[in-house]
Write an enzyme that holds these catalytic residues in place. Structure first.
Site, PDB file in Angstrom:
ATOM      1  CB  CYS A 114     -25.710   7.847 -15.050  1.00 47.41           C
ATOM      2  SG  CYS A 114     -26.029   6.466 -13.924  1.00 47.41           S
ATOM      3  CG  HIS A 251     -22.039   9.712 -13.951  1.00 47.35           C
ATOM      4  ND1 HIS A 251     -22.809   9.870 -12.812  1.00 47.35           N
ATOM      5  CD2 HIS A 251     -22.114   8.407 -14.288  1.00 47.35           C
ATOM      6  CE1 HIS A 251     -23.324   8.705 -12.487  1.00 47.35           C
ATOM      7  NE2 HIS A 251     -22.916   7.795 -13.366  1.00 47.35           N
ATOM      8  CG  ASN A 281     -23.495   5.974 -10.184  1.00 51.40           C
ATOM      9  OD1 ASN A 281     -24.108   7.016 -10.363  1.00 51.40           O
ATOM     10  ND2 ASN A 281     -23.291   5.078 -11.140  1.00 51.40           N
TER      11      ASN A 281
END
EC number: 2.3.1.180
Length: 324
Positions: A114, A251, A281
């Protein structure tokens, strides 16, 4: 004069298929309310069967090139962040190079889960400062739907697919923190924390792609502190503070992590770009995707100071300070 890597264009791509929270109610013991209250996610996009990470990355790259008014052969390099490549090798970046019809330059992948886009931006910046490239396509692209365990309610509801891209171009600045472009970066990792977020498969272990595994509560506690710290460190490197920041572009993992980090930094939520409700996500794709959406909505303007920060498996985390 000082060389800077300046954002020339931005773009994104999302698969057509929109998956609402209600989709998961028949798969696991969950509900729309449970997912919303714990993550802030309302929907996400899943790639079609024939839709790969490279195809999505190429679509985002085309959008960024169009925004920059450039052609593929104006680009010297592609740095692509992903944890879900089409194949074990070659790199997705070279596949995007081929998809774009780009006949020159080079490409390679970066894998920091990520946090991948922050690491990719930092690498692209280094290429430009070293004189290795004048223009770099920086892409985050993921098909996380391919590695989800649809029986694990703690993870399957959180992730989505998509891609985002920036075009960076070498331009001269005066060396001050008022320059446009990437001003600083801070990168970190700690391999001791691997068990908090990992995939239980791989070439040299199971010879399978495996499924994503996560320890949600411990990861949450690590994320808020580490994200705030890395953002502060990156700002301090160029004598800037939270008060100077126009936009935090985090993020997009979980609304509670985003809110917790913003609170720790002392930045109000109206200066934080939030897209997690629509995309879930998307791992390495989430920051460029959020930048592209915010830019298209007129939020991010020329001259705005941004802090992009992310944490992912490894654990790996970092932040980039840039002026649009």
């Amino acid at each position: 004069m000082t060389l800077r890597a300046v954002v020339k264009g931005v773009g994104h791509y999302l698969p057509e298929r929109v998956v609402p929270n209600s989709y998961f109610e028949d798969l696991v013991d969950t509900s729309d309310e449970w997912i919303r209250t714990r993550s802030g996610i309302e929907r996400r996009h899943f790639a079609a069967e024939d839709e790969t990470t490279s195809k999505m990355g190429a679509n985002a790259a085309r959008a960024a090139l169009a925004d920059a008014g450039l052609e593929p052969d104006d680009i010297d390099a592609i740095v692509l962040a992903t944890s879900t490549p089409d194949l074990t090798f070659p790199s997705v970046a070279t596949m995007v190079q081929n998809e774009l019809g780009m006949t020159r330059g080079f490409g390679f992948d970066v894998q920091a889960v990520c946090a991948g886009f922050v690491f990719a931006l930092t690498n692209a910046n280094a290429l430009i400062l070293a004189g290795q490239a004048k223009r770099v396509l920086v892409i985050g692209a993921e098909t996380f739907s391919r590695i989800l365990d649809m029986k694990d309610r703690a993870t399957c509801v959180l992730f989505g697919d998509g891609a985002g891209a920036l075009v960076l171009e070498a331009q001269e600045g005066d060396g001050s923190n008022a320059d446009r472009g990437i001003l600083s970066a801070d990168l970190n990792s700690d391999g001791r924390l691997r068990e908090m977020l990992y995939v239980d498969g791989g070439v040299s272990t199971t010879q399978t792609s495996g499924h994503l595994r996560m320890q949600g509560n411990p990861l949450f506690r690590q994320a808020v502190g580490k994200l705030a710290q890395t953002a502060e460190t990156a700002l301090s490197k160029v004598d800037l503070t939270d008060d100077d920041v126009n936009w935090i572009v985090p993020h997009q993992a979980n609304i509670r992590i985003i809110q917790g980090t913003a609170k720790k930094l002392g930045v109000p939520m109206d200066r934080v770009v939030v897209t997690v409700q629509d995309h879930g996500n998307t791992s390495a794709a989430s920051i460029p995707l959020a930048m592209s959406v915010a830019r298209s909505e007129g939020k991010i303007k020329d001259g705005d100071l941004l802090v992009a920060e992310a944490i992912g498996g490894g654990l790996a985390w970092g932040a980039v300070v840039l002026r649009w």
